[in-house]
Scaffold this motif. Sequence first.
Motif, PDB file in Angstrom:
ATOM      1  N   GLY A 125       0.782  -1.235   0.000  1.00 26.37           N
ATOM      2  CA  GLY A 125       0.000   0.000   0.000  1.00 26.37           C
ATOM      3  C   GLY A 125       0.810   1.279   0.000  1.00 26.37           C
ATOM      4  N   PHE A 126       2.093   1.210  -0.290  1.00 22.92           N
ATOM      5  CA  PHE A 126       2.926   2.416  -0.335  1.00 22.92           C
ATOM      6  C   PHE A 126       2.869   3.054  -1.715  1.00 22.92           C
ATOM      7  N   THR A 127       2.969   4.377  -1.752  1.00 18.26           N
ATOM      8  CA  THR A 127       3.009   5.107  -3.015  1.00 18.26           C
ATOM      9  C   THR A 127       4.440   5.075  -3.554  1.00 18.26           C
ATOM     10  N   PRO A 128       4.644   5.386  -4.841  1.00 12.33           N
ATOM     11  CA  PRO A 128       6.006   5.376  -5.388  1.00 12.33           C
ATOM     12  C   PRO A 128       6.985   6.276  -4.634  1.00 12.33           C
ATOM     13  N   SER A 129       6.555   7.454  -4.203  1.00 13.71           N
ATOM     14  CA  SER A 129       7.473   8.330  -3.463  1.00 13.71           C
ATOM     15  C   SER A 129       7.805   7.741  -2.087  1.00 13.71           C
TER      16      SER A 129
ATOM     17  N   LEU B 182      13.290   2.797   0.522  1.00 12.03           N
ATOM     18  CA  LEU B 182      14.523   2.184   0.011  1.00 12.03           C
ATOM     19  C   LEU B 182      15.740   3.017   0.391  1.00 12.03           C
ATOM     20  N   ARG B 183      15.592   4.341   0.365  1.00 14.70           N
ATOM     21  CA  ARG B 183      16.704   5.208   0.739  1.00 14.70           C
ATOM     22  C   ARG B 183      17.039   5.075   2.225  1.00 14.70           C
ATOM     23  N   ASP B 184      16.004   5.092   3.080  1.00 18.34           N
ATOM     24  CA  ASP B 184      16.236   5.130   4.520  1.00 18.34           C
ATOM     25  C   ASP B 184      16.548   3.758   5.123  1.00 18.34           C
ATOM     26  N   GLN B 185      15.862   2.713   4.677  1.00 18.77           N
ATOM     27  CA  GLN B 185      16.020   1.407   5.303  1.00 18.77           C
ATOM     28  C   GLN B 185      17.026   0.500   4.604  1.00 18.77           C
ATOM     29  N   HIS B 186      17.214   0.707   3.298  1.00 17.79           N
ATOM     30  CA  HIS B 186      18.097  -0.190   2.550  1.00 17.79           C
ATOM     31  C   HIS B 186      19.315   0.519   1.977  1.00 17.79           C
ATOM     32  N   ALA B 187      19.484   1.820   2.234  1.00 14.01           N
ATOM     33  CA  ALA B 187      20.629   2.620   1.787  1.00 14.01           C
ATOM     34  C   ALA B 187      20.791   2.593   0.274  1.00 14.01           C
TER      35      ALA B 187
END
Length: 149
Positions: free
Chosen positions: A44-48, A54-59
Motif C-alpha cells: 500500500g505504499f506510493t512510489p514516493s 529504500l533510501r532510509d532502510q536499505h541505503a
Amino acid sequence: MGRMHTHRHGKSHSIRPAILHVPSWITLSPKEIEELVVKYTKDGFTPSQIGNKLRDQHAIPLIKPITKKGIGEILEENGLKTEMPEDLENIVNKAVGLQKHLKVNRGDYRNVRSLELLEAKVHRLSVYYKRIGRIPKTWKYKAVVAQLE
C-alpha cells in the motif's frame, strides 16, 4: 527558478547525486530491488514512499542506476501502476479537503484564493498528463465529482 504563485524563490533542499553510478555499498541485486518495490506497492505504499523507504532502510539512494528502470517502469511491468498519477491525486485530495473546510468556514477568504490556485495546478497537471497519455483525454476535474471519490 521561482515559485509559480508566490514572490519567493525556490526552497532549500538536498541535491541528487550528479553522477549516476551504482554505489559500492549496495549488496542487493537489481532483481531483489525490483521485488522490494513490488512488495512495498502491494503493502500500500506510493512510489514516493517506496523511494524514501529504500533510501532510509536499505541505503539505496537511487533505483534507476542500479535497475536501469524507474519505480514507475517497474510497477508498469508488474501491472501495479495506479490509474491516476500520484502528484495529481495528492493535489485533488488537497483541493477536496480545502472545499470541505470552506463549507464550514465560509468567511475564510484567504483559503478561497488558495483553492483557486490549487485548482489551477490541477488543470495544468491534467493538461500535461492528457498530452502524454497518462490519463484519458476525457478526464476532467470537477469540484463536486472530486468530493465523491
